[in-house]
Design a protein around this motif. Sequence first.
Motif, PDB file in Angstrom:
ATOM      1  N   GLU A 123     -13.345 -14.261   1.133  1.00  0.00           N
ATOM      2  CA  GLU A 123     -13.080 -12.853   0.810  1.00  0.00           C
ATOM      3  C   GLU A 123     -12.096 -12.280   1.822  1.00  0.00           C
ATOM      4  OE1 GLU A 123     -15.465  -8.546   0.448  1.00  0.00           O
ATOM      5  OE2 GLU A 123     -16.537 -10.397   0.975  1.00  0.00           O
ATOM      6  N   GLU A 124     -11.103 -11.547   1.301  1.00  0.00           N
ATOM      7  CA  GLU A 124     -10.095 -10.918   2.144  1.00  0.00           C
ATOM      8  C   GLU A 124     -10.043  -9.416   1.874  1.00  0.00           C
ATOM      9  OE1 GLU A 124      -6.871 -14.619   2.190  1.00  0.00           O
ATOM     10  OE2 GLU A 124      -6.734 -13.027   0.667  1.00  0.00           O
ATOM     11  N   ARG A 125      -9.914  -8.663   2.943  1.00  0.00           N
ATOM     12  CA  ARG A 125      -9.615  -7.247   2.801  1.00  0.00           C
ATOM     13  C   ARG A 125      -8.099  -7.107   2.739  1.00  0.00           C
ATOM     14  NH1 ARG A 125      -8.124  -2.765   5.702  1.00  0.00           N
ATOM     15  NH2 ARG A 125      -9.178  -0.826   5.076  1.00  0.00           N
ATOM     16  N   THR A 126      -7.602  -6.401   1.722  1.00  0.00           N
ATOM     17  CA  THR A 126      -6.149  -6.244   1.582  1.00  0.00           C
ATOM     18  C   THR A 126      -5.730  -4.780   1.695  1.00  0.00           C
ATOM     19  OG1 THR A 126      -6.153  -5.981  -0.827  1.00  0.00           O
ATOM     20  CG2 THR A 126      -6.120  -8.229   0.032  1.00  0.00           C
ATOM     21  N   GLY A 127      -6.583  -3.906   2.055  1.00  0.00           N
ATOM     22  CA  GLY A 127      -6.275  -2.479   2.166  1.00  0.00           C
ATOM     23  C   GLY A 127      -7.398  -1.697   1.515  1.00  0.00           C
ATOM     24  N   LEU A 128      -7.201  -0.483   1.179  1.00  0.00           N
ATOM     25  CA  LEU A 128      -5.928   0.210   1.242  1.00  0.00           C
ATOM     26  C   LEU A 128      -5.791   0.911   2.596  1.00  0.00           C
ATOM     27  CD1 LEU A 128      -5.556   1.745  -2.333  1.00  0.00           C
ATOM     28  CD2 LEU A 128      -4.871  -0.492  -1.550  1.00  0.00           C
ATOM     29  N   HIS A 129      -4.774   1.776   2.699  1.00  0.00           N
ATOM     30  CA  HIS A 129      -4.542   2.472   3.945  1.00  0.00           C
ATOM     31  C   HIS A 129      -5.694   3.422   4.247  1.00  0.00           C
ATOM     32  CE1 HIS A 129      -2.582   5.452   6.659  1.00  0.00           C
ATOM     33  NE2 HIS A 129      -2.057   4.347   7.152  1.00  0.00           N
ATOM     34  N   GLU A 130      -5.881   3.749   5.517  1.00  0.00           N
ATOM     35  CA  GLU A 130      -7.021   4.577   5.917  1.00  0.00           C
ATOM     36  C   GLU A 130      -6.972   5.977   5.316  1.00  0.00           C
ATOM     37  OE1 GLU A 130      -6.940   4.781  10.119  1.00  0.00           O
ATOM     38  OE2 GLU A 130      -5.029   5.861  10.246  1.00  0.00           O
ATOM     39  N   ARG A 131      -5.805   6.423   4.875  1.00  0.00           N
ATOM     40  CA  ARG A 131      -5.715   7.733   4.225  1.00  0.00           C
ATOM     41  C   ARG A 131      -6.234   7.690   2.792  1.00  0.00           C
ATOM     42  NH1 ARG A 131      -2.639  11.861   6.376  1.00  0.00           N
ATOM     43  NH2 ARG A 131      -2.425  12.701   4.264  1.00  0.00           N
ATOM     44  N   GLU A 132      -6.433   6.504   2.248  1.00  0.00           N
ATOM     45  CA  GLU A 132      -6.820   6.352   0.848  1.00  0.00           C
ATOM     46  C   GLU A 132      -8.316   6.066   0.750  1.00  0.00           C
ATOM     47  OE1 GLU A 132      -3.717   4.217  -1.524  1.00  0.00           O
ATOM     48  OE2 GLU A 132      -2.986   3.621   0.448  1.00  0.00           O
ATOM     49  N   PHE A 133      -8.951   6.585  -0.298  1.00  0.00           N
ATOM     50  CA  PHE A 133     -10.401   6.422  -0.412  1.00  0.00           C
ATOM     51  C   PHE A 133     -10.807   5.132  -1.111  1.00  0.00           C
ATOM     52  CE2 PHE A 133      -9.367   9.086  -4.204  1.00  0.00           C
ATOM     53  CZ  PHE A 133      -9.853   8.261  -5.201  1.00  0.00           C
ATOM     54  N   THR A 181       4.514   8.728   0.599  1.00  0.00           N
ATOM     55  CA  THR A 181       5.391   7.594   0.909  1.00  0.00           C
ATOM     56  C   THR A 181       6.383   7.391  -0.232  1.00  0.00           C
ATOM     57  OG1 THR A 181       3.503   6.545   2.012  1.00  0.00           O
ATOM     58  CG2 THR A 181       5.456   5.186   1.603  1.00  0.00           C
ATOM     59  N   ILE A 182       7.669   7.434   0.060  1.00  0.00           N
ATOM     60  CA  ILE A 182       8.676   7.205  -0.963  1.00  0.00           C
ATOM     61  C   ILE A 182       8.623   5.739  -1.384  1.00  0.00           C
ATOM     62  CG2 ILE A 182      10.544   6.711   0.673  1.00  0.00           C
ATOM     63  CD1 ILE A 182      12.403   8.345  -1.187  1.00  0.00           C
ATOM     64  N   HIS A 183       8.750   5.466  -2.707  1.00  0.00           N
ATOM     65  CA  HIS A 183       8.536   4.096  -3.177  1.00  0.00           C
ATOM     66  C   HIS A 183       9.020   3.918  -4.610  1.00  0.00           C
ATOM     67  CE1 HIS A 183       5.124   6.258  -4.926  1.00  0.00           C
ATOM     68  NE2 HIS A 183       5.057   5.300  -5.836  1.00  0.00           N
ATOM     69  N   CYS A 184       9.142   2.662  -5.008  1.00  0.00           N
ATOM     70  CA  CYS A 184       9.205   2.260  -6.416  1.00  0.00           C
ATOM     71  C   CYS A 184       9.257   0.739  -6.477  1.00  0.00           C
ATOM     72  CB  CYS A 184      10.390   2.866  -7.156  1.00  0.00           C
ATOM     73  SG  CYS A 184      11.993   2.095  -6.871  1.00  0.00           S
ATOM     74  N   LEU A 200       0.841  -1.190   0.000  1.00  0.00           N
ATOM     75  CA  LEU A 200       0.000   0.000   0.000  1.00  0.00           C
ATOM     76  C   LEU A 200       0.883   1.249   0.000  1.00  0.00           C
ATOM     77  CD1 LEU A 200      -2.501  -1.228   2.728  1.00  0.00           C
ATOM     78  CD2 LEU A 200      -2.365  -1.851   0.296  1.00  0.00           C
ATOM     79  N   ILE A 201       0.491   2.266  -0.776  1.00  0.00           N
ATOM     80  CA  ILE A 201       1.365   3.425  -0.969  1.00  0.00           C
ATOM     81  C   ILE A 201       0.547   4.715  -0.867  1.00  0.00           C
ATOM     82  CG2 ILE A 201       3.173   4.418  -2.419  1.00  0.00           C
ATOM     83  CD1 ILE A 201       3.254   1.727  -3.949  1.00  0.00           C
TER      84      ILE A 201
END
Length: 587
Positions: free
Chosen positions: A495-505, A419-422, A414-415
């Motif tokens: 069924e699984e919840r995999t995200g996303l982060h709470e900051r994401e809609f 969040t720095i990433h690649c 989750l990004i």
Amino acid sequence: MRTSNYDKFPFVPVAKAEACQTGWAAIGAALRAALPAHATPGQPLVLAVECYPGTALGPLRQALTEALHPALCLVADDLYRAPADLDALVAGPLTDDPVFGRLNGLTVRDFLDPQKMQVAQATLAAATGQLVLVLGTGATLVCPSPTVLVYADLARWEIQLRQRRGDIANLGSDNFAEKASLKYKRAYFVDWRAADRLKKQTLPRADFLLDTNDPAAPKLIAGADLRAALAATVRRPFRVVPFFDPGPWGGQWMREHLDLPDGPPNYAWGFDCVLEENSLLLGFGAARVEIPSLDLVFAHPRELLGEAVHGRFGTEFPIRFDFLDTVGGGNLSLQVHPLTEYAFDKFGLSYTQDESYYMLDAAPGATVYLGLKEGAKLPAMLADLQRAQDDPAAPFLAAEYINEFPAHRHDHFLIPAGTIHCSGAGGMVLEISATPYIFTFKLWDWARLGLDGQPRPIHLAHGAANIQPDRTTAWVQQHLVNQVQEVARGEGWREERTGLHEREFIETRRHWFTGPVPHDTLGGVQVLNLVQGAEAVVESPTGAFEPYVVHYAETFIVPAAVGAYTIRPHGPAVGTECATMKAYVRT
């Protein structure tokens, strides 16, 4: 020989072949027949062809002139302000940045010279009883109430290809020789926004839709048939037309698994569900009419998106699925996306590009760079990034500052913005994200050049203003890596919840299944990808739409209006375990 059942040209069957006219001879005959039927006594006989920017006006004008023999032809593009004046008009929204501009309220009318318009409209009014052809971007501003109105449409991907070949300039500009990336930027921030505002007013009342994507095989359908096709599409699952592009870090997985052509050196991106970019194919018998997918969003936002999503996002499609292929390639650029407030203040965006990486596949040793290491000092990292940018002999040592997590098939990273990433080399990423699309701040591009042999733009200042220093190793592991929670199960599925982060809609759910799985849109649009299994079928419990077969790695959209539906293994996948990833907007 490679084999793949991935459908690169999905279409929605909507009408019989006779409803589509193909080729200029048939199109001319259809328009000649329509004009007298719509004529108003004492008024000029006007055929207005409103054109999306990038339409090839020369061939269009020649073909219609030969077919209709008008007494007068007015081209809206000839009525624009001088290119230098238009350059000054758009300079503010475009800024001097090579990638980013600012969203704005410019309209096609702003491009037109009032004095030229006055002369043209006086000439038009004097042409009583004569056939007049008015065409170009802004034709309906020259003649708001034509006898017959045709909308000449063009897909975004085709526009980009024409930009790269140097075939077209930007709206009102003579910048044919300018870099394709700068043409794209101007189109993204100016041309397409202005043209879409006019399209929303024009397309609903068009008598005909003209597909101009293939100059050798133009296609014409009645406006009523277009509207019926769009109304039918939002009540069934469908796919948009994917397209693929090489990049400096691109890999080979998509070429092998999706049976792509051998020409490019690699395939970096696969745009599988980006409605601002993808097109929609409508099937008229064996003929295929190609329109921008946004036409569907504009025409039926409530049925497609649902009331709550439409209320929040308007006529924007907020969910994006795309592919990032680094298998046999290299690392993506080290990057970060803007925080919401920064995106609004700097670019006029109402939301930002939160995202996630779902590993559709991964080679041994694949990794994902995500978040800062414990103890990493942000000022020191930024200084090293600047040093690496200034001196190619001093590369940035990412391992000193950035976490590198092992990546395996079906992992989900989750990004949230900031969040720095690649993605590292060896990954086949299904990127699930919000849709602002181009707002990525590159921090380091691993000392390589773009495919054009030039360095790609780096945005350290933007990045420095958005990197969140508290997203370090422990926090990332706790909140962003494989946040899987089972939430439901039934006979033959879980069924699984995999995200996303709470900051994401965006909410994401994974379903594993060997039998039918019940789903329901619950009044909001859903986007899914078959991430495991050769084939599955989407069905309506009430028979509201025809069973819809999808294949491995295909992304498909289930409009809000669909309501209840089921998915089960199909064909060669029967007896095996399949899986889908589903995304929708939290409400």
